[in-house]
Enzyme design. Sequence first.
Site, PDB file in Angstrom:
ATOM      1  N   GLU A  93       0.861  -1.196   0.000  1.00 35.21           N
ATOM      2  CA  GLU A  93       0.000   0.000   0.000  1.00 35.21           C
ATOM      3  C   GLU A  93       0.891   1.239   0.000  1.00 35.21           C
ATOM      4  OE1 GLU A  93      -3.553  -0.031   2.440  1.00 35.21           O
ATOM      5  OE2 GLU A  93      -3.019   1.942   3.218  1.00 35.21           O
ATOM      6  N   THR A 152      -3.950   4.832  -1.449  1.00 32.91           N
ATOM      7  CA  THR A 152      -4.971   5.354  -0.537  1.00 32.91           C
ATOM      8  C   THR A 152      -5.679   6.571  -1.131  1.00 32.91           C
ATOM      9  OG1 THR A 152      -3.485   6.818   0.666  1.00 32.91           O
ATOM     10  CG2 THR A 152      -3.666   4.570   1.480  1.00 32.91           C
ATOM     11  N   ALA A 191      -6.574  10.404   2.604  1.00 35.41           N
ATOM     12  CA  ALA A 191      -5.543  10.607   3.611  1.00 35.41           C
ATOM     13  C   ALA A 191      -4.230  11.000   2.937  1.00 35.41           C
ATOM     14  CB  ALA A 191      -5.356   9.340   4.417  1.00 35.41           C
ATOM     15  N   ARG A 204     -15.922   3.160   3.701  1.00 39.29           N
ATOM     16  CA  ARG A 204     -16.801   4.217   4.190  1.00 39.29           C
ATOM     17  C   ARG A 204     -16.016   5.503   4.384  1.00 39.29           C
ATOM     18  NH1 ARG A 204     -18.822   4.524  10.311  1.00 39.29           N
ATOM     19  NH2 ARG A 204     -16.664   5.244  10.455  1.00 39.29           N
ATOM     20  N   ALA A 218     -19.741   1.243   3.940  1.00 41.24           N
ATOM     21  CA  ALA A 218     -18.997   0.774   2.761  1.00 41.24           C
ATOM     22  C   ALA A 218     -19.845  -0.187   1.927  1.00 41.24           C
ATOM     23  CB  ALA A 218     -17.697   0.105   3.201  1.00 41.24           C
ATOM     24  N   HIS A 273     -13.662  -2.727  14.565  1.00 35.88           N
ATOM     25  CA  HIS A 273     -13.699  -1.318  14.138  1.00 35.88           C
ATOM     26  C   HIS A 273     -14.140  -0.443  15.322  1.00 35.88           C
ATOM     27  CE1 HIS A 273     -15.293   2.357  12.232  1.00 35.88           C
ATOM     28  NE2 HIS A 273     -14.261   2.164  11.432  1.00 35.88           N
ATOM     29  N   LYS A 291     -21.238  -6.611   3.865  1.00 35.60           N
ATOM     30  CA  LYS A 291     -20.355  -6.022   2.840  1.00 35.60           C
ATOM     31  C   LYS A 291     -19.929  -7.089   1.821  1.00 35.60           C
ATOM     32  CE  LYS A 291     -16.510  -4.102   4.509  1.00 35.60           C
ATOM     33  NZ  LYS A 291     -15.777  -3.002   5.193  1.00 35.60           N
ATOM     34  N   GLN A 300      -7.046  -4.182   8.750  1.00 32.20           N
ATOM     35  CA  GLN A 300      -6.368  -3.101   9.471  1.00 32.20           C
ATOM     36  C   GLN A 300      -5.052  -3.662  10.013  1.00 32.20           C
ATOM     37  OE1 GLN A 300      -5.477  -0.178   9.981  1.00 32.20           O
ATOM     38  NE2 GLN A 300      -7.408   0.686  10.698  1.00 32.20           N
ATOM     39  N   GLN A 330       5.409   7.680  14.759  1.00 32.43           N
ATOM     40  CA  GLN A 330       4.513   7.136  13.740  1.00 32.43           C
ATOM     41  C   GLN A 330       3.616   6.055  14.358  1.00 32.43           C
ATOM     42  OE1 GLN A 330       6.834   4.583  11.298  1.00 32.43           O
ATOM     43  NE2 GLN A 330       5.077   3.584  10.432  1.00 32.43           N
TER      44      GLN A 330
HETATM   45  P1  FAD Z   1     -17.685   0.040   7.062  1.00 34.32           P
HETATM   46  O1  FAD Z   1     -17.448  -1.322   6.536  1.00 34.32           O
HETATM   47  O2  FAD Z   1     -18.880   0.782   6.581  1.00 34.32           O
HETATM   48  O3  FAD Z   1     -17.765  -0.086   8.667  1.00 34.32           O
HETATM   49  C1  FAD Z   1     -17.730   1.095   9.463  1.00 34.32           C
HETATM   50  C2  FAD Z   1     -18.492   0.845  10.765  1.00 34.32           C
HETATM   51  O4  FAD Z   1     -19.892   0.730  10.502  1.00 34.32           O
HETATM   52  C3  FAD Z   1     -18.088  -0.429  11.483  1.00 34.32           C
HETATM   53  O5  FAD Z   1     -18.096  -0.179  12.867  1.00 34.32           O
HETATM   54  C4  FAD Z   1     -19.171  -1.419  11.098  1.00 34.32           C
HETATM   55  O6  FAD Z   1     -19.370  -2.411  12.099  1.00 34.32           O
HETATM   56  C5  FAD Z   1     -20.387  -0.508  10.971  1.00 34.32           C
HETATM   57  N1  FAD Z   1     -21.359  -0.984   9.966  1.00 34.32           N
HETATM   58  C6  FAD Z   1     -21.078  -1.435   8.730  1.00 34.32           C
HETATM   59  N2  FAD Z   1     -22.219  -1.777   8.089  1.00 34.32           N
HETATM   60  C7  FAD Z   1     -23.234  -1.513   8.939  1.00 34.32           C
HETATM   61  C8  FAD Z   1     -24.653  -1.646   8.867  1.00 34.32           C
HETATM   62  N3  FAD Z   1     -25.245  -2.137   7.759  1.00 34.32           N
HETATM   63  N4  FAD Z   1     -25.401  -1.258   9.932  1.00 34.32           N
HETATM   64  C9  FAD Z   1     -24.807  -0.758  11.054  1.00 34.32           C
HETATM   65  N5  FAD Z   1     -23.469  -0.610  11.176  1.00 34.32           N
HETATM   66  C10 FAD Z   1     -22.701  -0.997  10.138  1.00 34.32           C
HETATM   67  N6  FAD Z   1      -9.599   5.606   4.970  1.00 34.32           N
HETATM   68  C11 FAD Z   1      -9.461   6.592   4.035  1.00 34.32           C
HETATM   69  O7  FAD Z   1     -10.012   7.693   4.210  1.00 34.32           O
HETATM   70  N7  FAD Z   1      -8.706   6.405   2.897  1.00 34.32           N
HETATM   71  C12 FAD Z   1      -8.093   5.236   2.642  1.00 34.32           C
HETATM   72  O8  FAD Z   1      -7.433   5.084   1.610  1.00 34.32           O
HETATM   73  C13 FAD Z   1      -8.211   4.174   3.583  1.00 34.32           C
HETATM   74  N8  FAD Z   1      -7.644   2.966   3.358  1.00 34.32           N
HETATM   75  C14 FAD Z   1      -7.851   1.923   4.248  1.00 34.32           C
HETATM   76  C15 FAD Z   1      -7.300   0.668   3.970  1.00 34.32           C
HETATM   77  C16 FAD Z   1      -7.489  -0.395   4.836  1.00 34.32           C
HETATM   78  C17 FAD Z   1      -6.916  -1.755   4.492  1.00 34.32           C
HETATM   79  C18 FAD Z   1      -8.229  -0.206   6.037  1.00 34.32           C
HETATM   80  C19 FAD Z   1      -8.430  -1.343   7.008  1.00 34.32           C
HETATM   81  C20 FAD Z   1      -8.788   1.045   6.332  1.00 34.32           C
HETATM   82  C21 FAD Z   1      -8.616   2.121   5.450  1.00 34.32           C
HETATM   83  N9  FAD Z   1      -9.158   3.387   5.683  1.00 34.32           N
HETATM   84  C22 FAD Z   1      -9.005   4.404   4.771  1.00 34.32           C
HETATM   85  C23 FAD Z   1      -9.876   3.669   6.939  1.00 34.32           C
HETATM   86  C24 FAD Z   1     -11.410   3.463   6.860  1.00 34.32           C
HETATM   87  O9  FAD Z   1     -11.960   4.421   5.962  1.00 34.32           O
HETATM   88  C25 FAD Z   1     -11.983   3.645   8.263  1.00 34.32           C
HETATM   89  O10 FAD Z   1     -11.553   2.631   9.114  1.00 34.32           O
HETATM   90  C26 FAD Z   1     -13.476   3.848   8.363  1.00 34.32           C
HETATM   91  O11 FAD Z   1     -13.784   4.316   9.668  1.00 34.32           O
HETATM   92  C27 FAD Z   1     -14.311   2.594   8.129  1.00 34.32           C
HETATM   93  O12 FAD Z   1     -14.329   2.256   6.816  1.00 34.32           O
HETATM   94  P2  FAD Z   1     -14.932   0.825   6.345  1.00 34.32           P
HETATM   95  O13 FAD Z   1     -14.926   0.831   4.895  1.00 34.32           O
HETATM   96  O14 FAD Z   1     -14.296  -0.279   7.065  1.00 34.32           O
HETATM   97  O15 FAD Z   1     -16.464   1.011   6.892  1.00 34.32           O
END
Ligand code: FAD
Length: 285
Positions: A17, A48, A51, A107, A123, A147, A163, A174, A210
């Site tokens: 990444e 990414t 960020a 998300r 997401a 999360h 998802k 993560q 970091q």
């Molecule tokens: P989701 O999958 O939507 O989950 C978020 C929260 O909502 C979780 O607590 C989940 O339990 C809850 N949830 C999900 N679906 C539902 C539902 N249907 N009903 C109720 N609750 C629900 N961020 C950036 O801004 N840019 C990046 O490039 C970036 N890259 C990343 C790469 C990786 C590998 C990882 C692990 C994270 C990255 N992130 C990035 C961070 C990420 O955007 C955050 O962690 C964010 O808070 C959650 O995103 P998600 O897609 O996992 O969300």
Amino acid sequence: MKISEKFNKDRTVFSFEVFPPKKTSSVDTIYSTLDELKELHPDFISVTYGAGGSSANNITAQIASKISEMGITSAAHLSCVNNTKEDILRILDEFKALGIENILALRGDIVPDVEPKHDFDYASDLVTFIKQHGDFHISGACYPEVHMDAPDMDTDIEHLKIKVEAGAEHLMSQLFFDNTAFYNFLEKARAAGINVPIEAGIMPVTNKKQIERMVSMCGASLPHKFARVMQKYENNPEALRDAGIAYATDQIVDLIGSGVDGIHLYTMNNPYVARRISENISSLL
Ligand code: FAD
């Protein structure tokens, strides 16, 4: 090439990444990093979104496209919470025009003072939307230590399943420093019927600040044995970097030995560290 094809072989996928350069730097600064990462033959490199770089322009897409031109499979991250459906449609059109085939659908973090647009709350909503508007391979994020918005692991995994059912074909985790946390999560995810490949996210620690920032942002626990080493070498950057590389190598060897689907290395745009880790594990993949 679509990322799903990478998992059809009988070997551990190894991916990197990178993040776009800061707004004040030229996009060219990432290209020398990519030249060096290419030498390490990763299965794919993801870029990414938001960020570090700006989400207002298509820098993530430009870099992902450049990676593909270099002959390496690329993936563009895309977050949705602060985008409308029109924004996402425009971005998907840019991705198509640039030949991007793989998207990590996210998300994004909900930040204070920025009201989410509410076209996409999770997401999984983005995954559904992308599937309706193009032929992309879609990946999703997952959280071995839960999360931070989720009340507990079981609920987080129920959401993760939504998802995957929406169309996420592969998950990237993560970062974590305690493999036991990953194994516990993996067991629960598989028991819940999540059967897509799950890559383990590994971040080599190379400086103390970091890691403290990352740990406070994502809630990863820091095993005592590693915290001790960081403490001992906090004023010796070379020793700390070497300890970080050794620790990450140790984690990866254990994960590969346990049959993990893939290792996703958070390179922090540091090809030197990526090279040392790649050399340590190349015969194991
Ligand atoms: P989701 O999958 O939507 O989950 C978020 C929260 O909502 C979780 O607590 C989940 O339990 C809850 N949830 C999900 N679906 C539902 C539902 N249907 N009903 C109720 N609750 C629900 N961020 C950036 O801004 N840019 C990046 O490039 C970036 N890259 C990343 C790469 C990786 C590998 C990882 C692990 C994270 C990255 N992130 C990035 C961070 C990420 O955007 C955050 O962690 C964010 O808070 C959650 O995103 P998600 O897609 O996992 O969300």
